[in-house]
Write a protein that holds these residues in place. Sequence first.
Motif, PDB file in Angstrom:
ATOM      1  N   TRP A 381       0.829  -1.212   0.000  1.00 44.11           N
ATOM      2  CA  TRP A 381       0.000   0.000   0.000  1.00 44.11           C
ATOM      3  C   TRP A 381       0.864   1.262   0.000  1.00 44.11           C
ATOM      4  CZ3 TRP A 381      -4.813   0.678  -1.277  1.00 44.11           C
ATOM      5  CH2 TRP A 381      -5.719  -0.382  -1.202  1.00 44.11           C
ATOM      6  N   GLY A 382       1.969   1.216   0.682  1.00 45.00           N
ATOM      7  CA  GLY A 382       2.866   2.369   0.686  1.00 45.00           C
ATOM      8  C   GLY A 382       3.389   2.692  -0.703  1.00 45.00           C
ATOM      9  N   TRP A 383       3.798   1.644  -1.459  1.00 38.32           N
ATOM     10  CA  TRP A 383       4.278   1.883  -2.824  1.00 38.32           C
ATOM     11  C   TRP A 383       3.145   2.374  -3.743  1.00 38.32           C
ATOM     12  CZ3 TRP A 383       8.920   2.666  -4.450  1.00 38.32           C
ATOM     13  CH2 TRP A 383      10.012   2.140  -3.751  1.00 38.32           C
ATOM     14  N   LEU A 384       1.924   1.817  -3.579  1.00 36.62           N
ATOM     15  CA  LEU A 384       0.809   2.281  -4.408  1.00 36.62           C
ATOM     16  C   LEU A 384       0.524   3.767  -4.163  1.00 36.62           C
ATOM     17  CD1 LEU A 384      -1.683  -0.742  -4.199  1.00 36.62           C
ATOM     18  CD2 LEU A 384      -0.375   0.038  -6.193  1.00 36.62           C
ATOM     19  N   ILE A 385       0.487   4.151  -2.884  1.00 37.11           N
ATOM     20  CA  ILE A 385       0.220   5.557  -2.563  1.00 37.11           C
ATOM     21  C   ILE A 385       1.392   6.441  -2.983  1.00 37.11           C
ATOM     22  CG2 ILE A 385      -0.122   7.171  -0.653  1.00 37.11           C
ATOM     23  CD1 ILE A 385      -1.743   5.017   0.750  1.00 37.11           C
ATOM     24  N   GLY A 386       2.630   5.931  -2.801  1.00 39.22           N
ATOM     25  CA  GLY A 386       3.786   6.744  -3.127  1.00 39.22           C
ATOM     26  C   GLY A 386       3.960   6.965  -4.611  1.00 39.22           C
ATOM     27  N   ALA A 413       1.107  15.796   2.459  1.00 37.69           N
ATOM     28  CA  ALA A 413       0.277  14.870   3.220  1.00 37.69           C
ATOM     29  C   ALA A 413       0.290  13.489   2.594  1.00 37.69           C
ATOM     30  CB  ALA A 413      -1.156  15.410   3.318  1.00 37.69           C
ATOM     31  N   LEU A 414       0.295  13.430   1.246  1.00 41.20           N
ATOM     32  CA  LEU A 414       0.354  12.155   0.552  1.00 41.20           C
ATOM     33  C   LEU A 414       1.689  11.450   0.833  1.00 41.20           C
ATOM     34  CD1 LEU A 414      -1.529  10.578  -1.355  1.00 41.20           C
ATOM     35  CD2 LEU A 414      -0.214  11.494  -3.262  1.00 41.20           C
ATOM     36  N   THR A 415       2.783  12.222   0.885  1.00 42.01           N
ATOM     37  CA  THR A 415       4.101  11.647   1.202  1.00 42.01           C
ATOM     38  C   THR A 415       4.133  11.090   2.618  1.00 42.01           C
ATOM     39  OG1 THR A 415       5.173  13.189  -0.316  1.00 42.01           O
ATOM     40  CG2 THR A 415       6.556  12.162   1.367  1.00 42.01           C
ATOM     41  N   LEU A 424      10.481   4.145   4.351  1.00 40.02           N
ATOM     42  CA  LEU A 424      11.365   5.145   3.770  1.00 40.02           C
ATOM     43  C   LEU A 424      11.265   5.236   2.253  1.00 40.02           C
ATOM     44  CD1 LEU A 424      13.646   7.210   4.091  1.00 40.02           C
ATOM     45  CD2 LEU A 424      15.272   5.306   4.007  1.00 40.02           C
ATOM     46  N   PHE A 425      11.441   4.116   1.560  1.00 34.15           N
ATOM     47  CA  PHE A 425      11.561   4.178   0.106  1.00 34.15           C
ATOM     48  C   PHE A 425      10.255   4.573  -0.589  1.00 34.15           C
ATOM     49  CE2 PHE A 425      15.055   1.335   1.378  1.00 34.15           C
ATOM     50  CZ  PHE A 425      16.114   2.055   0.845  1.00 34.15           C
ATOM     51  N   PRO A 426       9.081   4.058  -0.209  1.00 38.55           N
ATOM     52  CA  PRO A 426       7.847   4.572  -0.830  1.00 38.55           C
ATOM     53  C   PRO A 426       7.657   6.074  -0.606  1.00 38.55           C
ATOM     54  CG  PRO A 426       7.415   2.512   0.277  1.00 38.55           C
ATOM     55  CD  PRO A 426       8.797   2.921   0.674  1.00 38.55           C
ATOM     56  N   ALA A 427       8.051   6.575   0.587  1.00 35.32           N
ATOM     57  CA  ALA A 427       7.920   8.007   0.854  1.00 35.32           C
ATOM     58  C   ALA A 427       8.856   8.818  -0.029  1.00 35.32           C
ATOM     59  CB  ALA A 427       8.194   8.289   2.325  1.00 35.32           C
ATOM     60  N   LEU A 428      10.093   8.335  -0.219  1.00 36.54           N
ATOM     61  CA  LEU A 428      11.009   9.038  -1.117  1.00 36.54           C
ATOM     62  C   LEU A 428      10.475   9.044  -2.547  1.00 36.54           C
ATOM     63  CD1 LEU A 428      14.480   7.767   0.192  1.00 36.54           C
ATOM     64  CD2 LEU A 428      13.390   9.982   0.612  1.00 36.54           C
ATOM     65  N   ALA A 429       9.892   7.926  -2.961  1.00 39.81           N
ATOM     66  CA  ALA A 429       9.308   7.891  -4.303  1.00 39.81           C
ATOM     67  C   ALA A 429       8.153   8.887  -4.420  1.00 39.81           C
ATOM     68  CB  ALA A 429       8.828   6.467  -4.620  1.00 39.81           C
ATOM     69  N   SER A 430       7.327   8.963  -3.380  1.00 40.99           N
ATOM     70  CA  SER A 430       6.210   9.912  -3.399  1.00 40.99           C
ATOM     71  C   SER A 430       6.721  11.342  -3.451  1.00 40.99           C
ATOM     72  CB  SER A 430       5.342   9.704  -2.154  1.00 40.99           C
ATOM     73  OG  SER A 430       4.311  10.667  -2.088  1.00 40.99           O
ATOM     74  N   ALA A 431       7.771  11.660  -2.684  1.00 42.25           N
ATOM     75  CA  ALA A 431       8.321  13.012  -2.695  1.00 42.25           C
ATOM     76  C   ALA A 431       8.893  13.363  -4.063  1.00 42.25           C
ATOM     77  CB  ALA A 431       9.395  13.138  -1.617  1.00 42.25           C
ATOM     78  N   ALA A 432       9.574  12.388  -4.697  1.00 44.89           N
ATOM     79  CA  ALA A 432      10.160  12.660  -6.008  1.00 44.89           C
ATOM     80  C   ALA A 432       9.081  12.891  -7.060  1.00 44.89           C
ATOM     81  CB  ALA A 432      11.074  11.487  -6.402  1.00 44.89           C
ATOM     82  N   VAL A 433       8.075  11.989  -7.105  1.00 43.53           N
ATOM     83  CA  VAL A 433       7.014  12.137  -8.100  1.00 43.53           C
ATOM     84  C   VAL A 433       6.215  13.414  -7.836  1.00 43.53           C
ATOM     85  CG1 VAL A 433       4.905  11.092  -9.044  1.00 43.53           C
ATOM     86  CG2 VAL A 433       6.890   9.655  -8.497  1.00 43.53           C
ATOM     87  N   GLY A 434       5.932  13.689  -6.558  1.00 45.11           N
ATOM     88  CA  GLY A 434       5.173  14.887  -6.218  1.00 45.11           C
ATOM     89  C   GLY A 434       5.891  16.154  -6.590  1.00 45.11           C
ATOM     90  N   SER A 435       7.213  16.185  -6.366  1.00 46.44           N
ATOM     91  CA  SER A 435       7.966  17.396  -6.715  1.00 46.44           C
ATOM     92  C   SER A 435       7.964  17.629  -8.219  1.00 46.44           C
ATOM     93  CB  SER A 435       9.398  17.282  -6.187  1.00 46.44           C
ATOM     94  OG  SER A 435      10.065  16.188  -6.820  1.00 46.44           O
ATOM     95  N   LEU A 436       8.050  16.543  -9.026  1.00 45.54           N
ATOM     96  CA  LEU A 436       8.008  16.696 -10.476  1.00 45.54           C
ATOM     97  C   LEU A 436       6.640  17.212 -10.932  1.00 45.54           C
ATOM     98  CD1 LEU A 436       9.914  13.457 -11.597  1.00 45.54           C
ATOM     99  CD2 LEU A 436      10.759  15.808 -11.625  1.00 45.54           C
ATOM    100  N   LEU A 437       5.585  16.686 -10.349  1.00 41.54           N
ATOM    101  CA  LEU A 437       4.240  17.134 -10.729  1.00 41.54           C
ATOM    102  C   LEU A 437       3.998  18.582 -10.311  1.00 41.54           C
ATOM    103  CD1 LEU A 437       2.180  13.906  -9.899  1.00 41.54           C
ATOM    104  CD2 LEU A 437       2.867  14.761 -12.154  1.00 41.54           C
ATOM    105  N   ALA A 465      12.724  17.638   1.243  1.00 42.26           N
ATOM    106  CA  ALA A 465      13.454  17.388   2.491  1.00 42.26           C
ATOM    107  C   ALA A 465      12.522  16.951   3.611  1.00 42.26           C
ATOM    108  CB  ALA A 465      14.226  18.648   2.895  1.00 42.26           C
ATOM    109  N   VAL A 466      11.362  17.636   3.708  1.00 44.73           N
ATOM    110  CA  VAL A 466      10.406  17.264   4.744  1.00 44.73           C
ATOM    111  C   VAL A 466       9.891  15.847   4.513  1.00 44.73           C
ATOM    112  CG1 VAL A 466       8.137  17.769   5.711  1.00 44.73           C
ATOM    113  CG2 VAL A 466       9.760  19.610   5.296  1.00 44.73           C
ATOM    114  N   GLY A 467       9.599  15.527   3.256  1.00 50.97           N
ATOM    115  CA  GLY A 467       9.136  14.168   2.962  1.00 50.97           C
ATOM    116  C   GLY A 467      10.163  13.121   3.361  1.00 50.97           C
ATOM    117  N   ALA A 468      11.429  13.351   3.022  1.00 46.57           N
ATOM    118  CA  ALA A 468      12.483  12.393   3.389  1.00 46.57           C
ATOM    119  C   ALA A 468      12.642  12.293   4.903  1.00 46.57           C
ATOM    120  CB  ALA A 468      13.803  12.799   2.729  1.00 46.57           C
ATOM    121  N   ALA A 469      12.564  13.441   5.615  1.00 39.24           N
ATOM    122  CA  ALA A 469      12.705  13.425   7.069  1.00 39.24           C
ATOM    123  C   ALA A 469      11.570  12.651   7.725  1.00 39.24           C
ATOM    124  CB  ALA A 469      12.766  14.857   7.591  1.00 39.24           C
TER     125      ALA A 469
END
Length: 851
Positions: A381-386, A413-415, A424-437, A465-469
């Motif tokens: 679920w973490g990877w799907l959301i991220g 909030a999604l991150t 950790l890794f699904p959250a980093l993926a969410s932060a990366a995709v979110g920042s691009l969007l 940074a906040v997402g990774a933290a």
Amino acid sequence: MARGNLRIYLGAAPGVGKTYAMLSEAHRRVERGTDCVVAFVEHHGRPRTEVMLHGLEQVPRRELEYRGGVFPEMDLDAVLARRPQVALVDELAHTNVPGSRNTKRWQDVEELLAAGIDVVSTVNIQHLESLGDVVESITGVRQQETVPDEVVRRAGQIELVDMSPEALRRRMAHGNIHTPDKVDAALSNYFRPGNLTALRELALLWVADRVDAHLTQYRSDHRVSRIWGSRERIVVGLTGGPEGRTLIRRAARLAEKGAGGEVLAVYIARSDGLTPASPKELAVQRTLVEDLGGTFHHVVGDDIPAALLAFARGVNATQIVLGSSRRKTWQYVFGPGVGATVARESGPDLDVHIVTHGEVAKGRGLPVARGARLGRSRRVWGWLIGVAGPPVLAALLAAVDLGLANDMLLFLALTVAAALLGGLFPALASAAVGSLLLNYYYSPPLHRWTIADPKNIVAIVIFVAVGAAVASVVDLAARRTHQAARLRAESEILSFLAGNVLRGETGLEDLLERVRETFGMESAALLERASDVEPWTCAGRVGQGRPVERPDQADVDMPVGDHMALALTGRVLPAEDRRVLAAFAAQAAVVLDRRRLQEEADRARTLAEGNRIRTALLAAVSHDLRTPLAGIKAAVTSLRSEDVEWSEEDRAELLAGIEEGADRLDHLVGNLLDMSRLQTGTVTPLIREVDLDEVVPMALGGVPGGSVGLDVPETLPMVAVDPGLLERAMANLVENAVKYSPSGTPVLVAASALADRVEVRVVDRGPGVPDEAKDRIFEPFQRHGDAPRGAGVGLGLAVARGFAEAMGGTLDAEDTPGGGLTMVLTLRAAGPRPELRRAAEHTAEPERQAS
């Protein structure tokens, strides 16, 4: 008063010149003006040694008588009264003649040292207590005279008196050690070149180890951290990977090239237990390094290079052997690696060898604990959301203009949600995709991968940074939760083990089953062996896995001491589980020791009981056998006497006395034999179906007529017994009842059926027995009340109960209504009597015909 100093001349074998060197030292001290005396020196008829005694003051010896001979010993009191500065005492391991103050000569030396007298002594390497087994395996001779190693180690100075085996054999052949008649036997036995070479090596190594201990102590006292290369010590750094065996063998070859080389294998484990090391592989490598003469060490340290270097400097190592890194090229972004760090920080006093192997650059298993702390469904679920969540959110926000700040908060909030679910890794993926969007859809210029306003750049960077933290915090919390759960489980298990230790309840098989269930293994076995050369044996095993005959065949083995191991099959355990497994292994060893001690106690109890029986037997037969024998002998002597003319009445009376005494002896010896059969467990009843009215009357053959009444109905069922044992038991019961019944009052023997049992009651009207003594009267050699000595040795009832229990019956005592004692013999019923069965069949036959 200051304690005296001890100086020892140590030799590898007799005849190397220890006593000669000691006397030479004495002459040097006398020339310097030292007050030196010979307390005890034995020259053994060697002329050169005897000449060295000239010019030295000798304290007269004390002569002791022992087994018809006179033996000279050191006069300890005379030496103490003389109080020299230095006393020469030869043969430190010598055993004093019985009658001396101390058992061993080294104890005499301890008294001299305590009195402030310096002592110079001699000892051979084969007399050291710790080397007794080694010397016996080399020479085939067990040294009876030994001295504790600690006594020799405490010496202020130890000087090795060395001589090559060839030179020592030449001295022997020239007659400088033994008399000519003993030379050939000595050269072909104890003084063989192989024996002397092995003993010489033992002496050299023992002295070298002592010198090394002094060096280590000196370095510690003076805080010397710099390595002194006095001998080659090679430290092998192990990771638990398969390359460790190659490194160990390479280090062993390096050690062979240097004098006195030593290999120390060390494994550095992280303090949190998160390690990719294979416990089974480490166990194999431990065995390998020990087989090659090295030692294995386990060290805890989070900074592996620093811990390895600290260990190497602590043991005064000269070389470190490491394997080439198993990292792939991209993994070097995390740091230079252990090998490069150790080589850079080792300094000029440590040589670092990087050894290639077959696992180079193949990658190494990094700890997977982070992802494994969360459940599989949460990570999915973490990877799907991220990954899928940001595009979905962007599609929803396309219809609403909330502004960049609000859009970033929603993506953040999604991150956070991805971090809470997947780590950790699904959250980093969410932060990366979110920042691009955010950059593409909401940061001017829109629909382009560029940002015009620098403030938006700062906002997006902060967002990432906040997402990774947040992801890191969530992952850390998950790991801490897992560790807390593991520690709680470990504490529960250790509490369980501690409770079992205190209560002593768990058996070995139960404990092994608990181990198997706790760690989810297929089988668990406790292996042991008597020594390093003996094969392994299984002390206990549970489970259905493959049988394990040696620890190295198991998936997991946990050593317990030198000669015991707990072996598990099923899977490889992580290092963090081995802490609890070690506690289980120690408890298994304790349970096994407790079981064996219990078995020893049971055997000792059985032996003690047998000894008590034998002691009581000797005490009993001392009178009860002697009395009838004395009567028989007196009667026979009287009949054979020619001085007296006996009448027919007198002769008949004497013959009757002989017959009565013989009957008493026969009865007594019969009971003694029966009791011995019962005590040794050799009574084997031959059970068959018997009628009581066939056996009971035969048991009354030796009872005077009219003293017993018999009531055994013919309708009683048959009993399953051994006729011979039943007859002996009934005879003893009736004899005992008649013995205690009043004169003229007959004993009643009555039988009755009760369900599937038959009871035989022997009823007397004697004084009876108190309730507290009813069980005691069935013990061997027990007489109730004030029964006279001639009444027997007290075995009749014990034999009767033993025979009854051997046939599957019971024998108990009850009070007789109106006074007296009733013996109740309960037997198994076998079925109706044959004639009753035939009558029943004849009666049933017409009924079958009529039907």
